[in-house]
Design a protein around this motif. Structure first.
Motif, PDB file in Angstrom:
ATOM      1  N   SER A  52       0.834  -1.201   0.000  1.00  0.00           N
ATOM      2  CA  SER A  52       0.000   0.000   0.000  1.00  0.00           C
ATOM      3  C   SER A  52       0.870   1.253   0.000  1.00  0.00           C
ATOM      4  O   SER A  52       0.616   2.211  -0.752  1.00  0.00           O
ATOM      5  CB  SER A  52      -0.922  -0.005   1.225  1.00  0.00           C
ATOM      6  OG  SER A  52      -1.680   1.179   1.290  1.00  0.00           O
ATOM      7  N   ASP A  56       1.511   4.259  -2.915  1.00  0.00           N
ATOM      8  CA  ASP A  56       1.404   5.683  -2.602  1.00  0.00           C
ATOM      9  C   ASP A  56       2.621   6.450  -3.093  1.00  0.00           C
ATOM     10  O   ASP A  56       2.516   7.614  -3.502  1.00  0.00           O
ATOM     11  CB  ASP A  56       1.269   5.878  -1.080  1.00  0.00           C
ATOM     12  CG  ASP A  56      -0.093   5.455  -0.564  1.00  0.00           C
ATOM     13  OD1 ASP A  56      -1.026   5.356  -1.385  1.00  0.00           O
ATOM     14  OD2 ASP A  56      -0.211   5.223   0.660  1.00  0.00           O
ATOM     15  N   GLN A  91      -6.275  -2.849   0.478  1.00  0.00           N
ATOM     16  CA  GLN A  91      -5.605  -1.607   0.856  1.00  0.00           C
ATOM     17  C   GLN A  91      -6.537  -0.703   1.647  1.00  0.00           C
ATOM     18  O   GLN A  91      -6.135  -0.075   2.633  1.00  0.00           O
ATOM     19  CB  GLN A  91      -5.111  -0.889  -0.393  1.00  0.00           C
ATOM     20  CG  GLN A  91      -4.008  -1.648  -1.139  1.00  0.00           C
ATOM     21  CD  GLN A  91      -3.634  -0.977  -2.440  1.00  0.00           C
ATOM     22  OE1 GLN A  91      -4.182   0.051  -2.780  1.00  0.00           O
ATOM     23  NE2 GLN A  91      -2.702  -1.575  -3.173  1.00  0.00           N
ATOM     24  N   VAL A  95      -6.068   0.861   5.453  1.00  0.00           N
ATOM     25  CA  VAL A  95      -6.171   2.299   5.708  1.00  0.00           C
ATOM     26  C   VAL A  95      -7.258   2.596   6.721  1.00  0.00           C
ATOM     27  O   VAL A  95      -7.091   3.414   7.624  1.00  0.00           O
ATOM     28  CB  VAL A  95      -6.437   3.056   4.388  1.00  0.00           C
ATOM     29  CG1 VAL A  95      -6.729   4.531   4.673  1.00  0.00           C
ATOM     30  CG2 VAL A  95      -5.249   2.930   3.451  1.00  0.00           C
ATOM     31  N   THR A  99      -6.662   4.337  10.248  1.00  0.00           N
ATOM     32  CA  THR A  99      -7.396   5.573  10.545  1.00  0.00           C
ATOM     33  C   THR A  99      -8.176   5.453  11.848  1.00  0.00           C
ATOM     34  O   THR A  99      -8.196   6.378  12.672  1.00  0.00           O
ATOM     35  CB  THR A  99      -8.356   5.904   9.396  1.00  0.00           C
ATOM     36  OG1 THR A  99      -7.622   6.034   8.178  1.00  0.00           O
ATOM     37  CG2 THR A  99      -9.105   7.203   9.680  1.00  0.00           C
TER      38      THR A  99
END
Length: 263
Positions: A52, A56, A91, A95, A99
């Motif tokens: 991931s 990015d 992914q 995330v 988060t």
């Protein structure tokens, strides 16, 4: 790489196939490590997390090919029957989990900061209120009596009559007042060092307030004596038939305002 026992996540393959001394390659590697270090430690070593972060930094897979493998290797040869949607879903779940964990930690830190700010505010306000109350009590005892100094009233020391007989005592022994607003005070001596002669209740600082039919006058206050700390000490202002602190217990007497201090 598998035969050599090397990791096969995308970043490892990407570094394996490039000249790591190249400045652009080194810059990409540094950025990958920086973003990877921002993740919770438990996630950093997982292949999904590393892939991931790789996407990015380097970019998503193109149409029909995968990053690190070149355009001649189709996407299906790398992922088999898996679809791009499953990759994206994996992914997204990482995330979302990261988060959630970050938000939980931020909420906890914010609650702790707000709680400490409230405690400090309450301590400051309470301290201010206490200081204001002390100042008000001192002002009542020390200054209110002097505001009417122009009124023509007898002096507290000279105006009180000397005791004559005991058959008409105007200041008999009485129980303490029940008024909850009465302030408990310390009755101190006029000589230095100051000595607490007795404990009592502040009744009035009005110069026109009377004891034995005589106004107390400016600069004095009317008190009720509760306890004699120095029983044999002589009263500095005489009331009818009273000479010592012991005799004044349970009675109303006059005392200089500047020598009356609130507890």
């Amino acid at each position: 790489m598998v035969a050599e026992g090397l990791p096969t996540d995308k970043m490892s393959v990407w570094k394996y196939t490039r000249n790591q001394t190249d400045p652009d390659v080194r810059q990409t590697m540094d950025e990958f490590e920086r973003q990877l270090s921002m993740l919770p430690e438990d996630y950093r070593t997982t292949e999904d997390a590393r892939d991931s972060v790789f996407h990015d930094v380097v970019g998503e897979d193109g149409h029909g090919y995968c990053r690190t493998y070149g355009k001649d290797v189709p996407w299906s040869m790398v992922y088999g029957d898996k679809s791009k949607s499953s990759q994206s879903g994996s992914q997204s779940s990482i995330v979302a989990e990261i988060t959630k964990q970050v938000r939980t930690e931020l909420r906890k830190e914010l609650r702790d900061e707000i709680r400490e700010e409230l405690r400090e505010k309450m301590r400051t306000e309470l301290s201010t209120q206490i200081q204001e109350m002390k100042a008000e009590m001192l002002a009542i005892v020390s200054h209110e009596g002097s505001t009417n100094h122009n009124k023509q009233v007898p002096d507290a020391l000279s105006g009180h009559r000397e005791p004559t007989d005991y058959d008409a005592d105007e200041n008999p022994h009485t129980p303490p007042p029940n008024d909850e607003d009465v302030i408990k005070v310390s009755l101190e001596s006029s000589v230095i060092p100051r000595v607490q002669l007795a404990e009592g209740l502040l009744i009035s600082v009005d110069p026109l307030c009377e004891i034995d039919g005589v106004p107390i006058g400016p600069g004095f206050c009317k008190v009720f004596v509760l306890k004699a700390n120095k029983p044999n000490a002589v009263l500095e202002t005489t009331s009818r038939c009273l000479r010592t602190i012991r005799e004044a217990v349970g009675r109303y007497i006059v005392w200089r305002s500047i020598h009356v201090q609130p507890f």
